[in-house]
Scaffold this active site. Structure first.
Site, PDB file in Angstrom:
ATOM      1  N   LYS A 191       0.872  -1.177   0.000  1.00  0.00           N
ATOM      2  CA  LYS A 191       0.000   0.000   0.000  1.00  0.00           C
ATOM      3  C   LYS A 191       0.907   1.225   0.000  1.00  0.00           C
ATOM      4  O   LYS A 191       1.449   1.601   1.028  1.00  0.00           O
ATOM      5  CB  LYS A 191      -0.879  -0.010   1.251  1.00  0.00           C
ATOM      6  CG  LYS A 191      -2.236   0.684   1.091  1.00  0.00           C
ATOM      7  CD  LYS A 191      -2.160   2.168   0.829  1.00  0.00           C
ATOM      8  CE  LYS A 191      -1.847   2.988   2.048  1.00  0.00           C
ATOM      9  NZ  LYS A 191      -1.635   4.423   1.746  1.00  0.00           N
ATOM     10  N   GLY A 196       6.962   5.083   8.394  1.00  0.00           N
ATOM     11  CA  GLY A 196       6.145   6.293   8.428  1.00  0.00           C
ATOM     12  C   GLY A 196       6.184   6.931   9.790  1.00  0.00           C
ATOM     13  O   GLY A 196       7.196   6.857  10.496  1.00  0.00           O
ATOM     14  N   SER A 197       5.072   7.542  10.182  1.00  0.00           N
ATOM     15  CA  SER A 197       5.039   8.328  11.417  1.00  0.00           C
ATOM     16  C   SER A 197       4.908   7.434  12.654  1.00  0.00           C
ATOM     17  O   SER A 197       4.419   6.294  12.575  1.00  0.00           O
ATOM     18  CB  SER A 197       3.873   9.307  11.371  1.00  0.00           C
ATOM     19  OG  SER A 197       2.653   8.605  11.300  1.00  0.00           O
ATOM     20  N   GLY A 250       2.569   4.178  13.215  1.00  0.00           N
ATOM     21  CA  GLY A 250       3.301   2.966  13.610  1.00  0.00           C
ATOM     22  C   GLY A 250       2.641   2.274  14.802  1.00  0.00           C
ATOM     23  O   GLY A 250       2.526   1.044  14.845  1.00  0.00           O
ATOM     24  N   GLU A 264       9.675   1.301  11.048  1.00  0.00           N
ATOM     25  CA  GLU A 264      10.786   2.241  10.828  1.00  0.00           C
ATOM     26  C   GLU A 264      10.159   3.636  10.847  1.00  0.00           C
ATOM     27  O   GLU A 264       9.471   4.030   9.916  1.00  0.00           O
ATOM     28  CB  GLU A 264      11.456   1.913   9.498  1.00  0.00           C
ATOM     29  CG  GLU A 264      12.862   2.422   9.438  1.00  0.00           C
ATOM     30  CD  GLU A 264      12.893   3.833   8.952  1.00  0.00           C
ATOM     31  OE1 GLU A 264      12.745   4.739   9.803  1.00  0.00           O
ATOM     32  OE2 GLU A 264      13.045   4.031   7.741  1.00  0.00           O
ATOM     33  N   CYS A 292      14.031   9.641   6.831  1.00  0.00           N
ATOM     34  CA  CYS A 292      13.959   9.049   8.169  1.00  0.00           C
ATOM     35  C   CYS A 292      15.292   9.190   8.884  1.00  0.00           C
ATOM     36  O   CYS A 292      15.354   9.489  10.064  1.00  0.00           O
ATOM     37  CB  CYS A 292      13.538   7.597   8.082  1.00  0.00           C
ATOM     38  SG  CYS A 292      14.405   6.671   6.818  1.00  0.00           S
ATOM     39  N   GLU A 297      10.959  15.315  15.517  1.00  0.00           N
ATOM     40  CA  GLU A 297      11.288  15.138  14.108  1.00  0.00           C
ATOM     41  C   GLU A 297      10.583  16.231  13.298  1.00  0.00           C
ATOM     42  O   GLU A 297       9.363  16.365  13.364  1.00  0.00           O
ATOM     43  CB  GLU A 297      10.837  13.757  13.630  1.00  0.00           C
ATOM     44  CG  GLU A 297      11.205  13.511  12.183  1.00  0.00           C
ATOM     45  CD  GLU A 297      10.921  12.078  11.730  1.00  0.00           C
ATOM     46  OE1 GLU A 297       9.761  11.664  11.816  1.00  0.00           O
ATOM     47  OE2 GLU A 297      11.868  11.398  11.298  1.00  0.00           O
TER      48      GLU A 297
HETATM   49  P1  NAI Z   1       1.942   8.551   7.790  1.00  0.00           P
HETATM   50  O1  NAI Z   1       2.543   7.684   8.825  1.00  0.00           O
HETATM   51  O2  NAI Z   1       0.537   9.003   7.957  1.00  0.00           O
HETATM   52  O3  NAI Z   1       2.022   7.824   6.339  1.00  0.00           O
HETATM   53  C1  NAI Z   1       2.831   6.707   6.013  1.00  0.00           C
HETATM   54  C2  NAI Z   1       1.983   5.609   5.381  1.00  0.00           C
HETATM   55  O4  NAI Z   1       1.036   5.141   6.345  1.00  0.00           O
HETATM   56  C3  NAI Z   1       1.150   6.047   4.169  1.00  0.00           C
HETATM   57  O5  NAI Z   1       1.143   5.007   3.208  1.00  0.00           O
HETATM   58  C4  NAI Z   1      -0.235   6.213   4.758  1.00  0.00           C
HETATM   59  O6  NAI Z   1      -1.266   6.036   3.809  1.00  0.00           O
HETATM   60  C5  NAI Z   1      -0.265   5.101   5.781  1.00  0.00           C
HETATM   61  N1  NAI Z   1      -1.259   5.268   6.829  1.00  0.00           N
HETATM   62  C6  NAI Z   1      -1.728   6.431   7.380  1.00  0.00           C
HETATM   63  N2  NAI Z   1      -2.664   6.174   8.308  1.00  0.00           N
HETATM   64  C7  NAI Z   1      -2.797   4.833   8.372  1.00  0.00           C
HETATM   65  C8  NAI Z   1      -3.613   3.959   9.160  1.00  0.00           C
HETATM   66  N3  NAI Z   1      -4.490   4.419  10.045  1.00  0.00           N
HETATM   67  N4  NAI Z   1      -3.484   2.628   8.967  1.00  0.00           N
HETATM   68  C9  NAI Z   1      -2.599   2.144   8.072  1.00  0.00           C
HETATM   69  N5  NAI Z   1      -1.830   2.916   7.294  1.00  0.00           N
HETATM   70  C10 NAI Z   1      -1.914   4.250   7.448  1.00  0.00           C
HETATM   71  O7  NAI Z   1       2.907   9.794   7.638  1.00  0.00           O
HETATM   72  P2  NAI Z   1       2.532  11.240   7.073  1.00  0.00           P
HETATM   73  O8  NAI Z   1       1.262  11.694   7.690  1.00  0.00           O
HETATM   74  O9  NAI Z   1       2.564  11.187   5.608  1.00  0.00           O
HETATM   75  O10 NAI Z   1       3.760  12.132   7.605  1.00  0.00           O
HETATM   76  C11 NAI Z   1       3.710  12.731   8.904  1.00  0.00           C
HETATM   77  C12 NAI Z   1       5.046  12.676   9.596  1.00  0.00           C
HETATM   78  O11 NAI Z   1       5.449  11.319   9.747  1.00  0.00           O
HETATM   79  C13 NAI Z   1       6.193  13.323   8.845  1.00  0.00           C
HETATM   80  O12 NAI Z   1       6.241  14.700   9.087  1.00  0.00           O
HETATM   81  C14 NAI Z   1       7.381  12.610   9.443  1.00  0.00           C
HETATM   82  O13 NAI Z   1       7.741  13.175  10.677  1.00  0.00           O
HETATM   83  C15 NAI Z   1       6.856  11.213   9.688  1.00  0.00           C
HETATM   84  N6  NAI Z   1       7.239  10.301   8.574  1.00  0.00           N
HETATM   85  C16 NAI Z   1       8.335   9.502   8.720  1.00  0.00           C
HETATM   86  C17 NAI Z   1       8.774   8.729   7.663  1.00  0.00           C
HETATM   87  C18 NAI Z   1       9.977   7.864   7.767  1.00  0.00           C
HETATM   88  O14 NAI Z   1      10.672   7.666   6.775  1.00  0.00           O
HETATM   89  N7  NAI Z   1      10.261   7.259   8.910  1.00  0.00           N
HETATM   90  C19 NAI Z   1       8.094   8.737   6.363  1.00  0.00           C
HETATM   91  C20 NAI Z   1       6.915   9.574   6.332  1.00  0.00           C
HETATM   92  C21 NAI Z   1       6.526  10.322   7.395  1.00  0.00           C
END
Ligand code: NAI
Ligand code: MG
Length: 487
Positions: free
Chosen positions: A180, A233-234, A238, A255, A289, A386
């Site tokens: 996804k 992701g966030s 997580g 991660e 990240c 972050e």
């Molecule tokens: P996010 O964690 O919401 O998105 C990452 C993935 O998770 C996307 O594919 C999203 O569709 C999915 N997702 C979102 N809600 C979900 C749920 N309830 N159940 C399952 N999957 C879900 O991250 P977002 O909102 O795009 O970014 C926010 C902050 O997160 C950033 O500012 C950063 O601090 C952090 N982040 C860290 C990353 C890393 O590489 N470790 C990558 C992206 C964001």
């Protein structure tokens, strides 16, 4: 503009080897962050699409993919890697449009994706179990078996690299995958599925369902047919993923980013460190990240490091991805607002250096001027949270003990680096720093496909990349055979 990655329609999901319109035929607009325009419509996958993808992944395990030998799995991964490289310009263009990544950085991601395929192609037939001495009359050995169907929820910042490390390792050991991608950026995930198909990956081994996190993402992480979840992701999401996986009692790899420090000691070669100090903070507009957002400097070199970093910041330009400058836009207007909010919280701090947004940058783009804060105290929000934007803080320290205390003094622990000429100090700190990777007199080591990677604390758990990742994608089975002792 109509975007058709490799000729395919991005409003469809890739399930069971076919391009399929999602249930409800709903779509989302994909935005070009360089100018705010709509690139194309993408599929808005639903729980029913995840059901279909998991069923296809299960069928693959009972079919050609499940029967493939390790050698055959390696060969198909190698063919995928070669096709990725053949399509480097198209993949880089898609990523630049979709993520806002400057073209040079997008090309580096394509090469990293190909390297993951090459690495895991070579590793597929080299993962083996052990024989274990046991009681008289027994032969005991272990088998490393795939978990089965693995779920992969990835973010928008490095889609290709994260697909490479996650899907590549899972496929190498014979799992099937449901991926996804993020709603902000999913074109290269779709293009990858098409290339993998063309390279001969059996139907159902890799399925891609784009969509919203709370819909397709939540459905995948809660699905009872999934035996392993990988998430990048966030921190907040997580925790949701781990909670969902707990209901099905399946392992997760998380991660979740970090607040990674670089420690510059009095005996450091500052000029050698300088490009790493800055690039590790502004690469991919800081949306990394493993970005190094904290620079810790010994008091004796503090003024020198701040002024040299500030000079570099002065030369940084943020502009459209296709202009291929040092910094592109952030991925979305929402992400820009988050980062601007952080910069506003630095109102009490000294802005030591700042780059510029180029004059002709489109007004609809989500640009942030790279910003360097100095004289930051270790407990400041900007030194603890972050930011995920092109923002770094410089923090002075008095001695090694204090440097370690500050470095380890956040909730995260992903990467750290030590800049020092002292071998003894390098070895001491490599042990004492709370991080999944420690670099000595460098940072990041390129794509680092071969190097095990992952965090501690809020940075997550589990290890990806390198050979180590294969252990996480397998379940160990112990076979104890009794055949009687010597007659
Ligand atoms: P996010 O964690 O919401 O998105 C990452 C993935 O998770 C996307 O594919 C999203 O569709 C999915 N997702 C979102 N809600 C979900 C749920 N309830 N159940 C399952 N999957 C879900 O991250 P977002 O909102 O795009 O970014 C926010 C902050 O997160 C950033 O500012 C950063 O601090 C952090 N982040 C860290 C990353 C890393 O590489 N470790 C990558 C992206 C964001
Ligand atoms: Mg989100």
């Amino acid at each position: 503009m109509t975007i058709t990655p490799l000729g395919i329609d991005p409003a469809q999901c890739f399930i069971g080897g076919d391009w399929i319109v999602p249930m409800g035929a709903d779509t989302l607009d994909l935005i070009n962050p360089s100018d705010g325009s709509t690139l194309c419509a993408i599929a808005r996958g639903q729980a029913e699409d995840i059901d279909r993808a998991v069923a296809a992944a299960e069928a693959a395990l009972d079919g050609d993919w499940g029967r493939a030998t390790a050698v055959e799995r390696g060969r198909v991964l190698a063919r995928i890697g070669a096709l990725v490289l053949e399509n480097i310009e198209e993949l880089a263009r898609l990523e630049a449009l979709d993520v806002g990544k400057p073209l040079t950085q997008a090309r580096a991601d394509v090469i990293a994706l190909a390297r993951y395929m090459e690495f895991y192609a070579g590793a597929a037939d080299k993962l083996h179990g052990a024989t274990i001495p046991y009681l008289d009359g027994y032969t005991v050995y272990t088998l490393r078996e795939p978990h089965g169907v693995t779920g992969h929820i990835i973010p928008w910042n490095y889609p290709m690299q994260i697909i490479g490390r996650s899907v590549g390792a899972a496929l190498a050991v014979g799992n099937s995958c449901v991926l996804k991608p993020a709603e902000e950026a999913c074109l290269t995930a779709l293009a990858f599925a098409e290339l993998a198909h063309r390279a001969g990956l059996p139907a159902g081994a890799l399925n891609v369902v784009p969509g919203i996190g709370a819909e397709a993402g939540a459905a995948l992480s809660a699905h009872q047919g999934v035996q392993h979840m990988s998430f990048t992701g966030s921190v907040g999401v997580g925790k949701l993923i781990q909670t969902a996986a707990a209901q099905n009692v399946v392992p997760v790899t998380l991660e979740l980013g970090g607040k990674s420090p670089q420690l510059v000691f009095d005996d450091a070669d500052v000029d050698a460190a300088l490009p790493f100090l800055v690039n590790a903070g502004i690469q991919n507009a800081g949306q990394t990240c493993s970005a190094s957002s904290r620079i810790l400097v010994h008091r004796s070199r503090y003024d020198e490091v701040v002024s040299k970093m500030a000079a570099r910041y002065g030369a940084l330009r943020a502009g459209p991805a296709m202009d291929d400058l040092e910094v592109g836009p952030l991925v979305s207007a929402r992400q820009r607002e988050i980062v601007e909010g952080f910069i506003a919280k630095g109102g009490d701090l000294e802005v030591a250096g700042q780059g510029q947004i180029v004059a002709d940058a489109p007004t609809g783009g989500s640009y942030v001027a790279p910003t360097l804060f100095a004289g930051v105290t270790p407990d400041h929000t900007l030194a603890q949270d972050e930011i995920f934007g092109p923002v770094q803080v410089v923090i002075p320290f008095e001695d090694e003990a204090q440097a370690v205390q500050i470095a380890n003094g956040t909730a995260f622990g992903l990467v750290a680096s030590v800049w020092s000429d002292s071998g003894a100090r390098q070895m001491r700190l490599a042990k004492r720093l709370r991080a999944g990777q420690v670099f000595i007199n460098n940072y990041g080591a390129g794509g680092g496909v071969e190097l095990p990677f992952g965090g501690t604390g809020l940075s997550g758990h589990g290890r990806e990349k390198g050979f180590e990742a294969l252990y996480g994608f397998t379940a160990l089975k112990t076979v104890a055979a009794y055949h009687g002792g010597t007659e």
